[in-house]
Design a protein around this motif. Structure first.
Motif, PDB file in Angstrom:
ATOM      1  N   VAL A  22      -7.286 -19.811   3.675  1.00 48.41           N
ATOM      2  CA  VAL A  22      -6.160 -19.969   2.765  1.00 48.41           C
ATOM      3  C   VAL A  22      -4.932 -20.201   3.631  1.00 48.41           C
ATOM      4  O   VAL A  22      -4.502 -19.308   4.365  1.00 48.41           O
ATOM      5  N   ASN A  23      -4.381 -21.397   3.578  1.00 44.44           N
ATOM      6  CA  ASN A  23      -3.247 -21.734   4.420  1.00 44.44           C
ATOM      7  C   ASN A  23      -1.949 -21.194   3.838  1.00 44.44           C
ATOM      8  O   ASN A  23      -1.678 -21.345   2.641  1.00 44.44           O
ATOM      9  N   ILE A  24      -1.160 -20.586   4.719  1.00 44.41           N
ATOM     10  CA  ILE A  24       0.201 -20.186   4.373  1.00 44.41           C
ATOM     11  C   ILE A  24       1.117 -21.034   5.246  1.00 44.41           C
ATOM     12  O   ILE A  24       1.150 -20.877   6.469  1.00 44.41           O
ATOM     13  N   TYR A  25       1.826 -21.958   4.630  1.00 42.20           N
ATOM     14  CA  TYR A  25       2.663 -22.884   5.388  1.00 42.20           C
ATOM     15  C   TYR A  25       4.057 -22.292   5.592  1.00 42.20           C
ATOM     16  O   TYR A  25       4.628 -21.647   4.701  1.00 42.20           O
ATOM     17  N   ARG A  62      -4.994 -10.297   1.588  1.00 36.91           N
ATOM     18  CA  ARG A  62      -6.193  -9.540   1.930  1.00 36.91           C
ATOM     19  C   ARG A  62      -6.333  -8.281   1.092  1.00 36.91           C
ATOM     20  O   ARG A  62      -7.455  -7.866   0.770  1.00 36.91           O
ATOM     21  N   ARG A  63      -5.207  -7.667   0.757  1.00 35.21           N
ATOM     22  CA  ARG A  63      -5.294  -6.484  -0.110  1.00 35.21           C
ATOM     23  C   ARG A  63      -5.817  -6.868  -1.487  1.00 35.21           C
ATOM     24  O   ARG A  63      -6.632  -6.146  -2.083  1.00 35.21           O
ATOM     25  N   ASN A  64      -5.365  -8.008  -1.991  1.00 31.22           N
ATOM     26  CA  ASN A  64      -5.779  -8.430  -3.325  1.00 31.22           C
ATOM     27  C   ASN A  64      -7.162  -9.091  -3.324  1.00 31.22           C
ATOM     28  O   ASN A  64      -7.893  -9.005  -4.314  1.00 31.22           O
ATOM     29  N   THR A  65      -7.499  -9.758  -2.211  1.00 29.86           N
ATOM     30  CA  THR A  65      -8.789 -10.442  -2.092  1.00 29.86           C
ATOM     31  C   THR A  65      -9.365 -10.107  -0.724  1.00 29.86           C
ATOM     32  O   THR A  65      -9.065 -10.788   0.270  1.00 29.86           O
ATOM     33  N   PRO A  66     -10.160  -9.054  -0.618  1.00 35.33           N
ATOM     34  CA  PRO A  66     -10.646  -8.603   0.694  1.00 35.33           C
ATOM     35  C   PRO A  66     -11.339  -9.671   1.508  1.00 35.33           C
ATOM     36  O   PRO A  66     -11.319  -9.630   2.739  1.00 35.33           O
ATOM     37  N   ASP A  67     -11.983 -10.658   0.850  1.00 41.69           N
ATOM     38  CA  ASP A  67     -12.686 -11.701   1.590  1.00 41.69           C
ATOM     39  C   ASP A  67     -11.782 -12.874   1.957  1.00 41.69           C
ATOM     40  O   ASP A  67     -12.250 -13.870   2.519  1.00 41.69           O
ATOM     41  N   ALA A  68     -10.498 -12.769   1.647  1.00 41.39           N
ATOM     42  CA  ALA A  68      -9.582 -13.869   1.955  1.00 41.39           C
ATOM     43  C   ALA A  68      -9.524 -14.100   3.463  1.00 41.39           C
ATOM     44  O   ALA A  68      -9.660 -13.168   4.258  1.00 41.39           O
ATOM     45  N   ASN A  69      -9.319 -15.355   3.825  1.00 38.11           N
ATOM     46  CA  ASN A  69      -9.279 -15.737   5.240  1.00 38.11           C
ATOM     47  C   ASN A  69      -7.983 -16.500   5.493  1.00 38.11           C
ATOM     48  O   ASN A  69      -7.989 -17.707   5.714  1.00 38.11           O
ATOM     49  N   PRO A  70      -6.830 -15.814   5.487  1.00 34.99           N
ATOM     50  CA  PRO A  70      -5.550 -16.522   5.593  1.00 34.99           C
ATOM     51  C   PRO A  70      -5.282 -17.024   7.005  1.00 34.99           C
ATOM     52  O   PRO A  70      -5.704 -16.420   7.997  1.00 34.99           O
ATOM     53  N   GLN A  71      -4.604 -18.152   7.087  1.00 33.03           N
ATOM     54  CA  GLN A  71      -4.086 -18.613   8.362  1.00 33.03           C
ATOM     55  C   GLN A  71      -2.696 -19.188   8.145  1.00 33.03           C
ATOM     56  O   GLN A  71      -2.411 -19.798   7.110  1.00 33.03           O
ATOM     57  N   ILE A  72      -1.834 -18.960   9.123  1.00 31.50           N
ATOM     58  CA  ILE A  72      -0.429 -19.351   9.024  1.00 31.50           C
ATOM     59  C   ILE A  72      -0.245 -20.663   9.778  1.00 31.50           C
ATOM     60  O   ILE A  72      -0.558 -20.760  10.968  1.00 31.50           O
ATOM     61  N   ILE A  73       0.256 -21.688   9.086  1.00 28.94           N
ATOM     62  CA  ILE A  73       0.417 -23.021   9.653  1.00 28.94           C
ATOM     63  C   ILE A  73       1.912 -23.297   9.804  1.00 28.94           C
ATOM     64  O   ILE A  73       2.656 -23.288   8.818  1.00 28.94           O
ATOM     65  N   LEU A  74       2.336 -23.541  11.036  1.00 34.61           N
ATOM     66  CA  LEU A  74       3.760 -23.674  11.341  1.00 34.61           C
ATOM     67  C   LEU A  74       4.153 -25.136  11.518  1.00 34.61           C
ATOM     68  O   LEU A  74       3.561 -25.853  12.344  1.00 34.61           O
ATOM     69  N   SER A  75       5.161 -25.562  10.791  1.00 37.21           N
ATOM     70  CA  SER A  75       5.767 -26.862  11.061  1.00 37.21           C
ATOM     71  C   SER A  75       6.620 -26.770  12.320  1.00 37.21           C
ATOM     72  O   SER A  75       6.940 -25.681  12.804  1.00 37.21           O
TER      73      SER A  75
END
Length: 662
Positions: A22-25, A62-75
């Motif tokens: 799950v990308n966080i831009y 992750r608290r709301n969706t334990p299986d979430a796989n977030p990654q932070i994408i930086l411009s």
């Protein structure tokens, strides 16, 4: 049919367990009230603005969706941190922080200084008033580094080049007092001025408290002299009352003054200074480490250094200097193709409890300290919280030690089973790679480290003494130094060596290295036990090729199947008495033996050496290198090394195997 249904369910559960990222831009012009779901634009799903908010968003996912796989994408652009570093906790394990495409995001602790105007007193100088402390708290912003258009500038220095010299060692401790030559120091320099003093392999820095009326005694704020190995040690004054030449700057209480260099337009110049000491802290615990944090193609820039209680002493390797990136109990974290620059200390510090981390393909340059610290110097902590199994590969570390000259390119202390491979380390003032942190034959957890295929050059540069391209300390069973290319190691007074096994270094294999143009010797063993020096080329080193310092009754080393070729100095130096070494089956050659005015002294000494029982199966003959003066130590087809049993070296594969995207 049941079998196929079962396999299908297994595949379904497997897919669910590896959820899509799950990308966080994030973008510098973003909005922390947005969701960060889209890489650009405006509105509720636009990019977020800060890394702090993005990390919080990842934790919430992750608290709301334990299986979430977030990654932070930086411009691309600058992400200015406040007074405190970014902190990653065990709950952040697996988080990826990556550049978006080929853009260049910069995590920085720098603030821009604006409002420059010419000085009314001296039109060569430009001045700017400092803003309040950048994090907004009510404080005066004091800093020790200044960058103009990304280039580090020298604090006002006297003398502008070269050094003053103290007269002997300290005349008083607590605090230190030095005797100086009258006229070198001005009593006015006690107001903000600092002494930077070098002594062999160490450096001291201290604020000046007072200068005697006669100008011959200076009292410092701190204690500088655990090391008194340099007679009449060198020093200079930093943050002197005014810049003395272009490129220098000075900070008073609320004003910064700068003398521009030719071509610098202060109306458009980007002038920055750091407001923090650290950028990132990975903060795990023994029972719950931080695992799998990944930084990919991110730049880290802009940290400062400080003086505690007005003084600082940097002993060997600047061991007390920390890193802009600090990790404790970090497991399997990675830094890939990152840039570290304009930092006040070391770039990365992998400390207590860190293991199986990787730093690969990175560039580290313009550093006040060194490149990478691994492990820690405290024995109790190293045993109870072991550091091991880290990989440092394909990095380029250069132009370091600009504040703390004794800093090391790659510094492994009480740590085991690390791999240091295919790095290039150059333009240092002290050792390129240092492994071990015990003196003598006491127990140590440092063992099994592999140092291979590294290119180490332009080391020391005449600044300090007692250093090596690769330097080791203490018992190190299983440590191997192989296939490294080391050249151009120069010292101030003594000790510019290529391979340097110091103070009890034992159980080490030094194999298939090429070491040339070192000022003191290609190989030096101070003292140690059962080291194997095998299949190396030691060539064109200036004062000597091989050095031994302390005789011991046990076998200190076996030196065999090496090629020793030189055109100045001697083969051996130091103390070669006794039977505490084995040396045989080597090729020696003095290039001065060629031509009509052949020098035969080396050959005669070698024959006498053989009569003492050494090198009974060795040869004194030309190894027939292709072009040793150009650093090409491949052999011509008619070389005698083929029949001698010397194994060809893989020097074309040293250094980084890939270039960074910078």
């Amino acid at each position: 049919m049941k079998k196929f249904i079962f396999l299908g369910l297994v595949c379904l559960f497997a897919c669910q367990s590896f959820a899509s990222p799950v990308n966080i831009y994030v973008a510098p012009d973003g909005n922390d009230h947005s969701s960060g779901k889209h890489p650009s634009g405006t509105g509720p799903d636009a990019p977020m603005a800060t890394l702090t908010a993005a990390i919080d968003r990842a934790r919430e996912l992750r608290r709301n969706t334990p299986d979430a796989n977030p990654q932070i994408i930086l411009s691309g652009g600058d992400y200015v941190q406040g007074d405190n570093p970014l902190v990653f906790l065990p709950e952040d394990s697996g988080l990826v922080i990556a550049a978006r495409g080929h853009q260049k995001p910069v995590i920085t602790g720098e603030t821009r200084i604006t409002g420059w105007h010419q000085s009314s007193v001296n039109p060569k100088l430009w001045e700017a008033q400092l803003p309040e402390f950048p994090n907004g708290r009510n404080a005066i912003w004091q800093f020790n580094e200044l960058f103009v258009n990304g280039r580090r500038k020298q604090r006002a220095r006297l003398p502008a080049t070269g050094y003053f010299h103290a007269v002997g060692g300290p005349i008083k401790d607590h605090p230190t007092q030095l005797r100086v030559k009258p006229g070198d120091l001005n009593p006015q320099w006690a107001h903000g001025g600092e002494i930077v003093l070098y002594s062999a392999w160490a450096q001291g820095r201290s604020q000046i408290r007072s200068v005697s009326d006669a100008g011959d005694i200076v009292t410092l704020a701190g204690d500088l002299f655990p090391n008194e190995s340099e007679k009449d040690p060198r020093y200079y004054i930093e943050n002197a009352p005014a810049p003395s030449q272009p490129g220098q700057w000075r900070l008073s209480l609320t004003t910064v003054t700068y003398w521009p260099e030719p071509g610098e337009d202060m109306a458009s110049a980007i002038v920055t200074a750091p407001h923090t000491l650290k950028l990132v802290r990975i903060d795990g615990a023994a029972a719950k480490p931080v695992r799998g944090i990944i930084f990919d193609k991110v730049t880290f820039a802009g940290t400062d250094w400080s003086l505690e209680n007005g003084g600082d002493f940097d002993p060997q390797a600047a061991v007390e200097v920390g890193g802009a990136i600090e990790a404790r109990w970090a497991d399997s974290c990675e830094w890939r193709d990152c840039l570290f620059t304009r930092l006040g200390g070391y770039a990365v510090d992998l400390g207590r409890g860190c293991h199986d981390n990787q730093i690969t393909g990175c560039e580290m340059t313009d550093l006040g300290g060194g490149g990478i610290r691994v492990g820690e110097p405290d024995m109790n902590g190293a045993v109870s919280s072991p550091n091991y199994g880290n990989t440092i590969a394909d990095n380029h570390i250069h132009h370091i030690g600009l504040v703390n000259a004794p800093a090391v390119g790659i510094f492994v202390m009480l740590s085991a089973s690390n791999t240091i491979a295919h790095n290039e380390v150059n333009d240092t003032f002290y050792t390129a790679i240092s492994v071990g942190w015990t003196w003598g034959y006491g127990p140590t957890p440092c063992r099994g480290n592999i140092v291979e295929f590294n290119h180490l050059h332009d080391i020391g540069q005449g600044m300090l003494s007692d250093m090596g391209g690769i330097y080791t300390l203490g018992l190190q069973p299983g440590t191997i130094l192989r296939n490294n290319l080391i050249h151009d190691v120069t010292k101030y007074e003594y000790g510019g060596w290529g391979l340097y096994t110091d103070e009890g270094s034992s159980g080490i294999v030094l194999e298939s290295n090429v070491v040339y143009r070192c000022q003191s010797a290609g190989f030096h063993q101070h003292y140690g036990e059962t080291n194997l020096v095998y299949n190396n080329i030691f060539a064109l080193n200036e004062e000597a090729q091989l050095q031994r310092t302390r005789p011991e009754t046990h076998c200190g080393f076996i030196l065999t199947n090496n090629i020793i070729c030189f055109d100045s100095g001697t083969i051996f130096t130091g103390n070669w008495t006794g039977k505490g070494f084995t040396i045989d089956h080597n090729i020696y050659f003095d290039a001065r033996d060629q031509g009509p005015h052949a020098q035969t002294d080396s050959r005669k000494k070698f024959e006498a050496w053989q009569k003492e029982g050494h090198d009974q199966n060795s040869l004194f003959t030309d190894p027939m290198f292709i072009a040793p003066e150009k650093g090409d130590f491949r052999f011509r087809p008619d070389s005698p090394t083929t029949d001698f049993g010397f194994h060809p070296l893989a020097m074309r594969t040293v250094g980084p195997r890939k270039k960074t995207n910078r």
